[in-house]
Design a protein around this motif. Structure first.
Motif, PDB file in Angstrom:
ATOM      1  N   LEU A  56      27.108  -0.135  25.774  1.00 43.98           N
ATOM      2  CA  LEU A  56      28.151  -1.827  25.407  1.00 43.98           C
ATOM      3  C   LEU A  56      27.227  -2.362  25.436  1.00 43.98           C
ATOM      4  O   LEU A  56      27.579  -3.314  25.106  1.00 43.98           O
ATOM      5  CB  LEU A  56      28.793  -2.881  27.286  1.00 43.98           C
ATOM      6  CG  LEU A  56      29.784  -1.265  27.403  1.00 43.98           C
ATOM      7  CD1 LEU A  56      30.435  -1.386  28.641  1.00 43.98           C
ATOM      8  CD2 LEU A  56      31.179  -1.678  25.943  1.00 43.98           C
ATOM      9  N   THR A  57      25.921  -2.705  25.634  1.00 44.77           N
ATOM     10  CA  THR A  57      24.798  -3.839  25.641  1.00 44.77           C
ATOM     11  C   THR A  57      23.539  -3.210  25.374  1.00 44.77           C
ATOM     12  O   THR A  57      22.782  -4.313  24.894  1.00 44.77           O
ATOM     13  CB  THR A  57      24.378  -3.635  26.938  1.00 44.77           C
ATOM     14  OG1 THR A  57      23.757  -2.436  27.752  1.00 44.77           O
ATOM     15  CG2 THR A  57      25.559  -3.890  28.512  1.00 44.77           C
ATOM     16  N   VAL A  58      23.103  -2.029  24.977  1.00 43.18           N
ATOM     17  CA  VAL A  58      22.003  -1.927  24.021  1.00 43.18           C
ATOM     18  C   VAL A  58      22.213  -1.535  22.775  1.00 43.18           C
ATOM     19  O   VAL A  58      22.243  -2.188  21.579  1.00 43.18           O
ATOM     20  CB  VAL A  58      21.614  -0.935  24.244  1.00 43.18           C
ATOM     21  CG1 VAL A  58      19.927  -0.388  23.779  1.00 43.18           C
ATOM     22  CG2 VAL A  58      20.824  -1.321  25.857  1.00 43.18           C
ATOM     23  N   GLU A  59      23.930  -0.535  22.255  1.00 42.23           N
ATOM     24  CA  GLU A  59      23.375   0.306  21.679  1.00 42.23           C
ATOM     25  C   GLU A  59      24.312  -1.567  20.113  1.00 42.23           C
ATOM     26  O   GLU A  59      25.496  -1.885  21.052  1.00 42.23           O
ATOM     27  CB  GLU A  59      24.930   0.933  21.231  1.00 42.23           C
ATOM     28  CG  GLU A  59      24.185   1.886  22.031  1.00 42.23           C
ATOM     29  CD  GLU A  59      22.875   2.840  20.657  1.00 42.23           C
ATOM     30  OE1 GLU A  59      22.989   2.903  19.134  1.00 42.23           O
ATOM     31  OE2 GLU A  59      22.022   3.332  21.124  1.00 42.23           O
ATOM     32  N   ALA A  70      34.556  -5.131  23.649  1.00 42.70           N
ATOM     33  CA  ALA A  70      33.535  -5.628  24.105  1.00 42.70           C
ATOM     34  C   ALA A  70      33.170  -7.159  22.975  1.00 42.70           C
ATOM     35  O   ALA A  70      33.150  -8.260  23.707  1.00 42.70           O
ATOM     36  CB  ALA A  70      32.048  -4.876  24.340  1.00 42.70           C
ATOM     37  N   LYS A  71      33.365  -6.542  22.037  1.00 45.88           N
ATOM     38  CA  LYS A  71      32.840  -7.780  20.767  1.00 45.88           C
ATOM     39  C   LYS A  71      33.845  -9.072  20.650  1.00 45.88           C
ATOM     40  O   LYS A  71      33.772  -9.860  20.988  1.00 45.88           O
ATOM     41  CB  LYS A  71      33.232  -7.162  19.810  1.00 45.88           C
ATOM     42  CG  LYS A  71      32.286  -7.988  18.020  1.00 45.88           C
ATOM     43  CD  LYS A  71      32.259  -7.094  17.400  1.00 45.88           C
ATOM     44  CE  LYS A  71      32.194  -6.018  16.947  1.00 45.88           C
ATOM     45  NZ  LYS A  71      32.142  -5.688  15.524  1.00 45.88           N
ATOM     46  N   PHE A  72      35.240  -8.367  21.526  1.00 49.04           N
ATOM     47  CA  PHE A  72      36.622  -9.137  20.960  1.00 49.04           C
ATOM     48  C   PHE A  72      36.169 -10.322  22.439  1.00 49.04           C
ATOM     49  O   PHE A  72      35.782 -11.698  22.950  1.00 49.04           O
ATOM     50  CB  PHE A  72      38.006  -8.917  21.699  1.00 49.04           C
ATOM     51  CG  PHE A  72      39.073  -9.465  22.480  1.00 49.04           C
ATOM     52  CD1 PHE A  72      39.476  -9.855  21.706  1.00 49.04           C
ATOM     53  CD2 PHE A  72      38.821  -9.455  23.198  1.00 49.04           C
ATOM     54  CE1 PHE A  72      40.302 -11.584  21.436  1.00 49.04           C
ATOM     55  CE2 PHE A  72      40.334 -11.088  23.540  1.00 49.04           C
ATOM     56  CZ  PHE A  72      41.285 -11.710  22.901  1.00 49.04           C
ATOM     57  N   MET A 101      36.161   2.204  32.910  1.00 44.62           N
ATOM     58  CA  MET A 101      36.259   0.372  32.488  1.00 44.62           C
ATOM     59  C   MET A 101      35.746  -0.016  32.741  1.00 44.62           C
ATOM     60  O   MET A 101      35.113   0.064  33.567  1.00 44.62           O
ATOM     61  CB  MET A 101      37.960   0.266  32.771  1.00 44.62           C
ATOM     62  CG  MET A 101      38.672   1.914  32.287  1.00 44.62           C
ATOM     63  SD  MET A 101      40.761   0.853  33.072  1.00 44.62           S
ATOM     64  CE  MET A 101      41.077  -0.869  31.681  1.00 44.62           C
ATOM     65  N   ILE A 102      35.426  -1.647  31.956  1.00 43.38           N
ATOM     66  CA  ILE A 102      34.666  -2.411  31.941  1.00 43.38           C
ATOM     67  C   ILE A 102      35.448  -3.434  32.597  1.00 43.38           C
ATOM     68  O   ILE A 102      36.858  -4.110  32.245  1.00 43.38           O
ATOM     69  CB  ILE A 102      33.705  -2.546  30.686  1.00 43.38           C
ATOM     70  CG1 ILE A 102      31.926  -4.027  31.548  1.00 43.38           C
ATOM     71  CG2 ILE A 102      34.449  -3.415  30.132  1.00 43.38           C
ATOM     72  CD1 ILE A 102      31.507  -4.099  30.336  1.00 43.38           C
ATOM     73  N   ASN A 103      34.772  -4.660  33.738  1.00 41.48           N
ATOM     74  CA  ASN A 103      35.646  -6.195  33.891  1.00 41.48           C
ATOM     75  C   ASN A 103      34.936  -7.131  32.961  1.00 41.48           C
ATOM     76  O   ASN A 103      33.376  -6.914  33.587  1.00 41.48           O
ATOM     77  CB  ASN A 103      35.220  -6.479  35.548  1.00 41.48           C
ATOM     78  CG  ASN A 103      36.492  -5.480  36.210  1.00 41.48           C
ATOM     79  OD1 ASN A 103      36.293  -4.852  37.518  1.00 41.48           O
ATOM     80  ND2 ASN A 103      37.838  -5.886  36.220  1.00 41.48           N
ATOM     81  N   TYR A 104      35.335  -7.761  32.600  1.00 46.56           N
ATOM     82  CA  TYR A 104      35.075  -9.301  31.660  1.00 46.56           C
ATOM     83  C   TYR A 104      35.270 -10.617  32.441  1.00 46.56           C
ATOM     84  O   TYR A 104      36.512 -10.468  32.781  1.00 46.56           O
ATOM     85  CB  TYR A 104      35.215  -9.356  30.403  1.00 46.56           C
ATOM     86  CG  TYR A 104      34.920  -8.339  29.412  1.00 46.56           C
ATOM     87  CD1 TYR A 104      34.088  -8.373  29.356  1.00 46.56           C
ATOM     88  CD2 TYR A 104      36.038  -6.501  29.673  1.00 46.56           C
ATOM     89  CE1 TYR A 104      33.325  -7.136  28.190  1.00 46.56           C
ATOM     90  CE2 TYR A 104      35.358  -5.746  28.255  1.00 46.56           C
ATOM     91  CZ  TYR A 104      33.669  -6.140  27.523  1.00 46.56           C
ATOM     92  OH  TYR A 104      33.617  -4.863  27.506  1.00 46.56           O
ATOM     93  N   ARG A 105      34.229 -11.739  32.807  1.00 45.36           N
ATOM     94  CA  ARG A 105      34.695 -11.879  34.038  1.00 45.36           C
ATOM     95  C   ARG A 105      34.921 -13.823  32.692  1.00 45.36           C
ATOM     96  O   ARG A 105      33.849 -14.307  32.105  1.00 45.36           O
ATOM     97  CB  ARG A 105      33.931 -12.198  34.578  1.00 45.36           C
ATOM     98  CG  ARG A 105      33.962 -13.217  35.777  1.00 45.36           C
ATOM     99  CD  ARG A 105      33.540 -13.231  37.127  1.00 45.36           C
ATOM    100  NE  ARG A 105      32.110 -13.210  36.995  1.00 45.36           N
ATOM    101  CZ  ARG A 105      31.505 -13.686  38.052  1.00 45.36           C
ATOM    102  NH1 ARG A 105      31.633 -13.364  39.190  1.00 45.36           N
ATOM    103  NH2 ARG A 105      29.787 -14.117  37.805  1.00 45.36           N
ATOM    104  N   TYR A 106      35.753 -14.385  32.623  1.00 43.46           N
ATOM    105  CA  TYR A 106      35.085 -15.667  32.279  1.00 43.46           C
ATOM    106  C   TYR A 106      35.693 -16.887  33.134  1.00 43.46           C
ATOM    107  O   TYR A 106      36.516 -16.785  33.996  1.00 43.46           O
ATOM    108  CB  TYR A 106      36.640 -15.613  31.811  1.00 43.46           C
ATOM    109  CG  TYR A 106      37.385 -14.971  30.457  1.00 43.46           C
ATOM    110  CD1 TYR A 106      36.977 -15.271  29.110  1.00 43.46           C
ATOM    111  CD2 TYR A 106      37.094 -13.572  30.348  1.00 43.46           C
ATOM    112  CE1 TYR A 106      36.948 -14.527  28.181  1.00 43.46           C
ATOM    113  CE2 TYR A 106      37.899 -13.072  29.451  1.00 43.46           C
ATOM    114  CZ  TYR A 106      37.335 -13.547  27.946  1.00 43.46           C
ATOM    115  OH  TYR A 106      37.772 -12.264  26.966  1.00 43.46           O
TER     116      TYR A 106
END
Length: 136
Positions: A56-59, A70-72, A101-106
């Protein structure tokens, strides 16, 4: 596996090195062992979370995440907040991401800044819940 190969900074290298190691095959012939799914999941959790964080963060491709979700989210100003192990145990979830799964925070006060950093330099705001798995 990361405990066995702690010097491997890249998780894929740790996985490949562990597959080359045949000590577990010899032990299996001497005393067959069939781990329970829970035991297997607990053993794989550190490596799988490290692989997910790395993916998610390097590739990236052209400086942008490979993962379209992730891009979205980061393009819309979110931060990568936390990885969750076995959060999606459906067949599709297990097949696509080993259930991770990953949490995205706004955060309203940071959305515009995160968006501008991402659009101008490709920088992504990554919180400790993801960053800690990178071992940096």
């Amino acid at each position: 596996l990361t405990e066995i190969y702690p010097s491997s900074s890249e998780p894929l290298l740790a996985l490949l090195n562990s597959l080359k190691d045949t000590h577990w095959q010899k032990a299996e012939k001497e005393a067959p062992y069939s781990p329970s799914p829970i035991d297997l999941a607990q053993r794989l959790q550190p490596l799988l979370l490290k692989l997910a964080a790395y993916y998610l963060t390097v590739e990236s491709r052209h400086g942008r995440p490979l993962c379209p979700v992730a891009k979205f989210h980061v393009r819309n100003g979110a931060e990568m907040y936390r990885l969750n192990f076995l959060a999606d145990r459906s067949p599709k979830g297990m097949r696509n991401s080993c259930g991770i799964m990953i949490n995205y925070r706004y955060l309203l006060a940071e959305i515009e800044e995160n968006y501008l950093k991402y659009e101008t330099s490709g920088a992504i705001n990554v919180r400790e819940g993801v960053k800690s798995w990178l071992g940096k």
